[in-house]
Design a protein around this motif. Structure first.
Motif, short mmCIF file in Angstrom:
data_model
loop_
_atom_site.label_atom_id
_atom_site.label_comp_id
_atom_site.label_asym_id
_atom_site.label_seq_id
_atom_site.Cartn_x
_atom_site.Cartn_y
_atom_site.Cartn_z
N UNK A 83 0.83 -1.21 0.00
CA UNK A 83 0.00 0.00 0.00
C UNK A 83 0.87 1.26 0.00
N UNK A 87 1.36 1.46 -4.05
CA UNK A 87 0.13 2.19 -4.34
C UNK A 87 0.18 3.64 -3.91
N UNK A 88 1.25 4.03 -3.30
CA UNK A 88 1.41 5.43 -2.88
C UNK A 88 0.21 5.92 -2.09
N UNK A 89 -0.31 5.07 -1.20
CA UNK A 89 -1.44 5.51 -0.39
C UNK A 89 -0.95 6.41 0.73
N UNK A 90 -1.92 6.99 1.43
CA UNK A 90 -1.56 7.97 2.46
C UNK A 90 -0.74 7.37 3.59
N UNK A 91 -0.72 6.04 3.69
CA UNK A 91 0.11 5.41 4.73
C UNK A 91 1.60 5.53 4.43
N UNK A 561 -2.56 7.21 -7.41
CA UNK A 561 -2.13 8.01 -6.27
C UNK A 561 -0.80 8.72 -6.46
N UNK B 837 -7.09 13.31 -0.95
CA UNK B 837 -5.77 13.55 -0.37
C UNK B 837 -4.90 12.30 -0.31
N UNK B 838 -5.25 11.32 -1.13
CA UNK B 838 -4.39 10.14 -1.21
C UNK B 838 -4.85 8.97 -0.36
N UNK B 839 -5.93 9.13 0.38
CA UNK B 839 -6.43 7.99 1.16
C UNK B 839 -7.17 7.02 0.27
N UNK B 840 -7.39 5.85 0.80
CA UNK B 840 -8.04 4.82 0.01
C UNK B 840 -9.20 4.27 0.82
N UNK B 857 -5.32 11.85 7.29
CA UNK B 857 -4.96 11.23 8.56
C UNK B 857 -3.44 11.25 8.66
N UNK B 939 -5.92 -1.31 6.79
CA UNK B 939 -5.17 -0.18 7.32
C UNK B 939 -5.72 0.20 8.69
N UNK B 940 -4.86 0.68 9.54
CA UNK B 940 -5.23 1.21 10.86
C UNK B 940 -5.88 0.17 11.77
#
Lengths: 594, 1018
Positions: A83, A87-91, A561, B837-840, B857, B939-940
């Motif tokens: 991820x 996938x360059x996700x926000x994580x 992303x 903003x890039x979240x999924x 986040x 996630x999270x």
């Protein structure tokens, strides 16, 4: 009674006085910092400073950091960092843990180099001058390498060049240009200090410093929009230092591309610099080269197969993109595709050989029905680039093949072409994670490609083609060399040409290069073909400022992303949180991550 | 009363001997007093001391409570004393028959309490000292002695570390104050300070213990100087008594079952879960189980056995009946019924010259998880001998052997293994990867395939010589010796989950430690002008500690049957190491006790410690303390308030240290790293730890106010206490930006504070003539710990997870889960803003609180969620007695702590997991996200694992019956009690894992024990 007390007290005082030395602390098992005042200590510090170059071969994170989320690789089923990195996700943010470990490893390396450089300056006559010069060169070379990884990964980072034995919490990020200047200064020193060859195989040499310098100049000089402190002369310098390596005649391309990956041919004529791994695990600090794990797919679960050391332990982490498989190579003429990827496996488990049976529209001939499809040692899996149109009755098709047939239709994140460069069949057990292959950082083929790119960028396509053809000729099938059966069965080659040389089809002319729509992109692809899976891709994409473009085009996982700011990784939060004083976030963190 | 005080004072030291001494004096009928001493319940009391006041004339009662005391004069005052009972005195004129009923007491002010370097009458205490008797300790079947004390002492928080056999406990006295240094109290066993705290306490057999004293405030602990900051636990073992030799046997046998178990998917539920995970990716399209699609799922069809298990759910028409799906219960396969047993035999006896206590004990505990076992053997010899009337020698020696089979973490593996798969192949052999999943490993392999065997031997020996120089002046020399050696062997077979086909691996290592202490003590007691009583204690002490470790680790062992016993045959040595550590201490201590009129009490102490671990030039530190007490009940104005038996106000202030710096830490060291040139190894040394010559001990300054009370004929008694402490010079591994090469450095910075209140209340609710007695003891403690200051002053240090005003460790600072995103317009709109903003985020994924409302986040959205420290803890113990029957039970409460249950939810349709209510489009849960085969894990998910771990626990219920004298005499026993007991039978908690105490993950489940036992004396 008073006398008794008096005598007792006097006795006590005597005991205490006699015990003054009693509280002295004598260190027995540990080694203290004064060790670095000796030649033996310096030599041990040098060895410790080499250690961090092993890091990128030791863990999944680095393999993922340098390959995932590029145009060439996306995530396999079990990829740990899919991820964030693909996938360059926000994580993918400052708290993405392994980033800090990566950062720490490099700064530890820098500190070790700084410490030894200082110790070398202080030891005076305690060590022969000639040796001091060489060790200084080695430390400068390593420090430059560590900073080069940092600056490409993070952009602006703290620039520390003197050791610090006290508490320091104040660090400002240096300008990218200053970091490049430091790297070039160090490497320039290394080129003058280091010998052509070292008694100890694996130590940095002058050739390694030249190669590194060429690559650094090319990287800095490739910048168009990025600010790396690039100078007009950078490309000249890149060409110059690459040619120094080539013209030194100290290195020679291995004749057959395939032999580069022979585990018994690690010390070959093409290696300029490699992280050393021993066959004795203890000498690797109980680590080792683990890259063999990450590129495998689930071959071992297929009928007629079981897991072996030869085929490796498949962790399903890195899967080639369709671009890599279908577009990147001239698969018919460029031997590198089938020498890079494993596409068929031989049956190694007689107990699970499948039998011919009726499936859908397919009915096996009566004489075959119920009989084993293949024998021990026959092809049992075949992965191909074929793509069957929608509507094909795939079940029947698969059932009709005498092996596990895997065209593109059947490939997914656990079934794919397997990069074989890193496989290590010398591990003691089929599940052993620790491998012993040296980690090659610089080899001559890359030097040729650096030279070619530099000359091409200068517009000297004739020299560029000359350098490039050295690599491409080697990549071609030689006269008399047997091509894989895919050549005539799938790739459209003529069976009659199965041993004909493809050299003439692979070489390029100055005119070819001049006519390219983008010479830089062509070189990017050429590097992809030659250095596939050698942990260069991410840096090549960011160096050429093509990351976003290429990911959007070729990596469906990351396409949505990926943003321009992803050219740098986030500065680890652990670093920022520990700063005192800490600057405004724009100062401490890369844009896009706050 | 005053007279009595003086009398007692004069004999302060010799009291034990005298009280228990039986002098055979020829009986003179005309001057003899005789009678029977009984308890309130009518039981005859043996060994009660009956003495003539002002004379050296003492007898003890026999097994039937009878005594015969010849007098020298016709008129006398007789004193009846018995430990645990209120003393009585009666005037008699011989000849006479005097039957006495003694009342048991909880707050016997005359009782003797062990304090640092001596003993004191409880009435004279100025510091905060809690005492637990042998009777209370033996009420609980505990591996170690601190478990037995849980819930009995206010301000002492004990929690079980784990529930596997031989597991230890964490003990905190008045909270934690240190961030990196140890928070364990100092243990003193028969005067020997134990250098490795909690680790070593398992070696002491609880049955050997006479009493445990817990020193809490600075006045009580400051005499231990640099080691007193975390409180001190004094353990005194049983000693011989003059008189008839008593042989006693104490034993119990019990079975253990899990208190709670983890609920994971069974086979049919697991199959549904896999289908849901593939529905999320679109691979499984049927809303109901579908035979064809099941066959196409990799997760099912990669193992024919698994596919067969699933397909059993379908009949010929394709109708699905989940109850027909075949499954295997992995959790059940790795567990067993546990057992616990203890047998102890002891002999106590002696005469006025020599007294002996010899005991031998055995303790065994077989764990709930297969392969776990703990056994301990003890032999103890305690001897006291009077060489002459001014010189005596005493020794206590215990030998302990403990064997632990730690097994392996089978529960962790079992809960994630595919329940549709079989552990065996067609030939009945255990398979490596059940379900043919390369990530799944067969836990049953580890039952025989993994060995973790440790053996510990220990000798603790203490010898002292005491001389009475002149009246009131005594000299004592004490020599303590503690030697322990441990051997740890581990082996992992090729066929174990740890090796999974790799060559066999083994490790053989161990350590040995020696502590030697030599102490010289002078005691001087003097009363001047009747009203001024002085007690002076002076100490000089030296201590050395030596600790060695060694280990070898190897792989490629050709013969698995050799386990770790022949590492020489290995093809590869992975590592080999050895190490020596030494430290020394030099100390001087002085203490002055002063009492005016017996009601104004003052204690002053000072200790100067020097230690080798500190840097040159700053090796010494001084730790002073002072305490005052006022016995209000002794004042004239209180005499009218006859319901007040005892009222004492005390206060103290002092400084103590925490000497938890390891040897050589001030000097810094290099760390070993190897590199190779081709195949030639080069030993490398890299900068390791930063030198730090300024490193010093932490200092805790503590103020304490307490009130001891006893009302209504001792029917209500207890203590209420408040304290406030500051710890300065806190040792912290200050995290550094690693750009300088060092990730952290140990430094003395920062300050923490602890404040709290403690209440102990004992009541005698009923004490009827008919012999029914009901006592209740309640303890309550509330401690608030907080960081006051850090390196940068009053600024939070997020990098280290340190926050001003919050506890120093185990604070949870993280993002907060507020539910699961749902498939409705409102949520969809919100998600779109985040996703820009890039979240999924999509329906069925975890929703976090966006603290700053920026639709991203980030680390800015972290909250201070809570900490592992409870707000308060308490215990309530009830004891009933009626005609030989006794019953007791104890509840223990811990409220307000937060913990983590890492459920390991991957929710990707691969491994088995907890039976949870996850999100599906049809049943939209707001607690857990969706299952999705396309991800490695949601996630999270970790952020959803925080939860409240408050609990109420019934620690034990015991029902006992003491056989009446008639039966006992037939059996020739002087006392005989049988009992049944349930330990830890009930737990109430919102925590949804195994146990909020000691089993917050997938470790060994907590146990409930049912046992029967016997206490007999002959």
């Amino acid at each position: 009674m008073n006398a008794v007390i008096k005598y007792s007290l006097a006795a006590l005082l005597l005991i205490i006085a006699g015990c003054r030395r009693f509280l002295d602390e004598k260190v027995v098992s540990d080694i203290s910092y004064s060790h670095y005042n000796t030649q033996q200590g310096i030599e041990s510090g040098v060895a410790a400073a080499y250690n961090p170059i092993r890091y990128q071969f030791e863990n999944e994170f680095c393999a993922s950091l340098y390959e995932l989320g590029t145009d060439m690789y996306w995530d396999g089923r079990d990829a740990s960092y899919k991820t964030q990195l693909n996938r360059y996700e926000a994580t993918l943010n400052s708290t993405f843990d392994p980033m800090y470990d990566y950062w720490s490893n490099l700064y530890k390396g820098i500190n070790r180099a700084n410490t030894i450089l200082e110790a070398l300056g202080k030891i005076g006559d305690g060590m022969p001058e000639a040796l001091k010069k060489i060790r200084t060169g080695e430390m400068a070379f390593l420090r430059a390498n560590y900073y080069f990884q940092l600056v490409q990964t993070f952009g602006r980072v703290p620039l520390v060049v003197v050791p610090e034995l006290g508490v320091r919490t104040e660090f400002k990020r240096a300008a990218v240009a200053d970091i490049y200047n430091q790297i070039i200064t160090d490497l320039a020193l290394a080129t003058t200090n280091l010998p052509a060859t070292q008694t100890d195989y694996g130590r940095a040499t002058q050739g390694a410093a030249w190669h590194a310098l060429a690559l650094v100049y090319l990287t800095r000089g490739s910048a168009v929009n990025d600010q790396r402190g690039q100078k007009a002369t950078d490309i000249d310098s890149a060409a110059y230092y690459a040619d120094q390596v080539i013209n030194s005649n100290r290195y020679k391309l291995v004749a057959d591309f395939k032999d580069l990956w022979d585990i018994n041919n690690q010390k070959n004529s093409e290696v300029i610099f490699a992280a050393q791994f021993s066959k004795t695990q203890l000498y690797n600090n109980n680590s080792g080269n683990r890259l063999h794990l990450f590129w495998g797919m689930t071959y071992d679960l297929k009928p007629g197969m079981t897991r072996t050391t030869e085929y490796g332990r498949p962790w399903n982490r890195l899967r080639p993109t369709n671009f890599t498989i279908l577009q990147l190579y001239d698969r018919r003429n460029d031997s590198r595709f089938y020498k890079t990827y494993q596409s068929y496996w031989l049956c190694n488990n007689a107990a699970s050989i499948p039998k011919w049976e009726k499936v859908g529209a397919f009915t096996p001939p009566a004489e075959l029905a119920g009989k084993p499809k293949f024998a021990f040692g026959d092809t049992s899996i075949w992965v191909t680039v074929e793509q069957w149109p929608a509507g094909t009755k795939l079940d029947s098709l698969y059932a009709s093949r005498p092996y596990y047939y895997m065209p593109m239709n059947r490939q997914d994140n656990a079934n794919f072409f397997v990069l074989r460069k890193h496989l290590d069949p010398t591990r003691p057990g089929f599940n052993d994670e620790i491998g012993f292959r040296d980690g090659v950082l610089y080899r001559l083929a890359e030097t040729y490609l650096i030279a070619a790119e530099a000359y091409g960028r200068k517009g000297d396509f004739a020299t560029a083609a000359e350098r490039l053809n050295e690599v491409r000729k080697r990549a071609a099938y030689k006269d008399g060399e047997m091509k894989p059966k895919d050549y005539w069965l799938i790739e459209g080659g003529d069976y009659a040409d199965r041993t004909t040389s493809t050299e003439s089809l692979m070489t390029v002319t100055a005119g070819d290069l001049a006519a390219l729509p983008s010479f830089v992109e062509f070189m990017l692809d050429e590097r992809g073909r030659e250095l596939n899976g050698e942990q260069k891709r991410w840096f090549d994409l960011t160096r050429t400022e093509l990351l976003v473009d290429r990911v959007k085009k070729h990596n469906t996982g990351g396409a949505n992303n990926v943003r321009p700011h992803h050219k740098f990784r986030p500065i680890p939060q652990n670093h920022i949180d520990r700063l005192d004083p800490v600057g405004p976030i724009e100062e401490e963190q890369n844009e896009g991550y706050y | 009363m005053k007279e009595l005080c003086c009398y007692m004072m004069k004999r302060a030291f010799a009291m034990y001997c005298l009280l228990l001494l039986t002098l055979p004096v020829p009986a003179q009928d005309n001057l003899t007093v005789k009678g029977v001493v009984k308890s309130a319940t009518g039981e005859p009391l043996p060994l009660v001391t009956v003495s003539v006041k002002g004379e050296n004339n003492t007898v003890t009662t026999d097994d039937h409570g009878r005594y015969v005391l010849p007098l020298k004069k016709a008129k006398a005052t007789l004193l009846f004393t018995y430990t645990g009972y209120a003393s009585q005195q009666h005037d008699v004129t011989a000849p006479a028959t005097l039957d006495i009923t003694l009342a048991a007491t909880q707050a016997n002010m005359e009782s003797i309490v062990v304090i640092g370097y001596g003993t004191q009458k409880k009435r004279d205490l100025t510091g905060s000292v809690a005492s637990v008797s042998a009777k209370d300790i033996n009420a609980v079947a505990a591996t170690n002695v601190v478990q037995a004390v849980q819930g009995r002492v206010a301000g002492m928080n004990i929690s079980q570390d784990a529930w596997k056999p031989g597991a230890g406990s964490t003990v905190r006295i008045r909270g934690s104050r240190s961030i990196t240094a140890s928070n364990d109290p100092l243990y003193i066993i028969d005067g020997n300070p134990m250098s490795r705290g909690n680790v070593t306490i398992n070696d002491i057999n609880p049955s050997d213990i006479e009493s445990i004293e817990i020193l809490k405030d600075a006045s009580a602990t400051a005499i231990y100087g640099s080691r007193g900051a975390n409180g001190v636990i004094l353990i005194t073992t049983k000693r011989g008594k003059a008189g008839k030799t008593t042989i006693s046997y104490d034993g119990y046998e019990g079975i253990q079952k899990p208190l709670r178990t983890i609920d994971v998917w069974n086979a049919a539920e697991y199959a549904d879960y896999v289908r849901d995970a593939y529905r999320a990716t679109g691979k499984y399209t049927s809303p109901t189980p579908d035979r064809q699609q099941d066959q196409d799922l990799n997760q099912f069809n990669q193992d024919p056995y698994v596919l067969e298990s699933v397909l059993m759910g379908y009949d010929d028409q394709g109708n699905y009946d989940p109850s027909k799906v075949r499954g295997f219960d992995w959790m059940d396969a790795v567990t067993q019924q546990g057992s616990i047993r203890s047998h102890q035999l002891s002999v106590r006896g002696g005469n006025d010259k020599t007294k002996t206590m010899i005991s031998a004990g055995y303790f065994g505990n077989k764990g709930l998880i297969k392969g776990m076992d703990y056994t301990r053997y003890n032999i103890r010899v305690n001897l006291d001998h009077n060489i002459n009337d001014w010189l005596k020698v005493s020794t206590s020696t215990v030998l302990t052997r403990a064997n632990e089979q730690a097994g392996s973490n089978l529960y962790v593996l079992a809960r994630q293994t595919n329940p549709l798969a079989s552990p065996w192949n067609a030939d009945g052999e255990l398979v490596l990867n059940p379900g043919n999943d390369p990530l799944a490993l067969n836990p049953l392999l580890d039952i025989d395939g993994i060995v973790n065997d440790s053996r510990k031997d220990r000798v603790i020996s203490n010898t002292n010589l005491e001389a009475k120089i002149v009246d009131g002046l005594r000299f004592r020399m004490n020599f303590g010796y503690d030697y322990r050696t441990a051997r740890d062997g581990s082996f992992q077979s090729t066929r174990s989950t740890a090796r999974a086909g790799k060559t066999p691996w083994a490790r053989y290592g161990g350590n040995s430690g020696t502590d030697i202490i030599l102490e010289n003590l002078l005691f001087y007691d003097k009363t001047l002008w009747n009203d001024h009583r002085f007690g002076i204690t002076l100490l000089q002490s030296i201590q050395t500690n030596r600790f060695e470790t060694f280990a070898t680790e190897a792989q490629g062992l050709p013969y698995e049957t050799q386990e770790f016993y022949n590492l020489g045959s290995a093809t590869e040595i992975l590592s080999t190491s050895s190490r020596l550590e030494k430290w020394q201490m030099l100390s001087l201590m002085a203490r002055i006790n002063y009492a005016f009129k017996g009601k104004y009490l003052l204690t002053l102490t000072g200790r100067r410690d020097g230690s080798s671990v500190l840097a040159q030039g700053s090796k010494y530190q001084f730790f002073p303390s002072a305490a005052l007490a006022w016995r209000i009940s002794d004042e004239q104005f209180m005499q009218d308030l006859s319901f007040v038996n005892e009222l004492k106000l005390r206060t103290s202030y002092g400084k103590t240290g925490n000497a938890a710096i390891g040897p050589y830490q001030t000097q810094g060291s290099l760390s070993l790293l190897r590199y190779v040139w081709d195949e030639n190894v080069m030993i490398g040394y890299a900068p390791g730890t930063m030198p730090n010559p300024y490193l010093s001990w932490e200092t805790t300054a503590q103020a304490d106010v307490g009130l001891d009370f006893s009302f209504f004929n001792n029917r209500i008694s207890g203590t209420i206490e408040a304290y406030h402490s500051y710890t300065t010079g806190l040792l912290m591994p200050r995290k550094l930006p690693i750009a300088s090469g060092f990730p952290e450095v140990l430094t003395n910075v920062g300050k923490t504070r602890n404040k709290g209140i403690e209440l102990t209340l004992s009541t005698v609710n009923f004490d009827t003539k008919g012999g029914f007695r009901w006592n209740t003891t309640v303890v309550f403690s509330r401690n608030k710990e907080a960081i006051v200051e850090l390196v940068n002053g009053k600024e939070d240090d997020i990098g280290n997870n340190w926050f001003i005003g919050y506890p120093a460790s185990n604070v949870f600072y993280d993002q907060k889960v507020i539910g699961v995103w749902q498939n409705n317009t409102k949520d969809m709109e919100e998600m779109a803003k985040f996703n820009a903003n890039g979240h999924n985020f999509k329906p069925g994924t975890i929703r976090l609180a966006d603290k700053n409302g920026d639709y991203k986040i980030t680390t800015d959205d972290r909250y201070l969620l809570g900490s592992r420290r409870p707000d308060w803890t308490g215990g309530i113990t009830n004891e009933f007695a009626y005609k030989g029957f006794d019953c007791s039970f104890q509840f223990y409460v811990s409220q307000g702590a937060m913990g983590i249950f890492d459920k390991g939810l991957q929710l990707n349709g691969r491994q088995n997991m907890l039976d949870i209510d996850y999100w599906t489009p049809d049943k939209p849960s707001d607690k857990y996200p969706m299952a999705n085969a396309g991800w490695l894990g949601p996630d999270y998910i970790f952020e959803s694992y925080y939860q409240d771990v408050s609990y109420v626990r019934l620690r034990y219920v015991t029902l006992g019956y003491s056989l009446p004298a008639m039966v006992r005499s037939k059996l020739k026993t002087s006392s005989l009690r049988v009992y049944v007991s349930a330990q830890n039978p009930w737990l109430h908690s919102k925590f949804d894992g195994l146990d909020p105490e000691g089993a917050q993950g997938f470790e060994t489940p907590s146990t409930k024990t049912f046992m029967i036992g016997i206490n007999a004396a002959f």
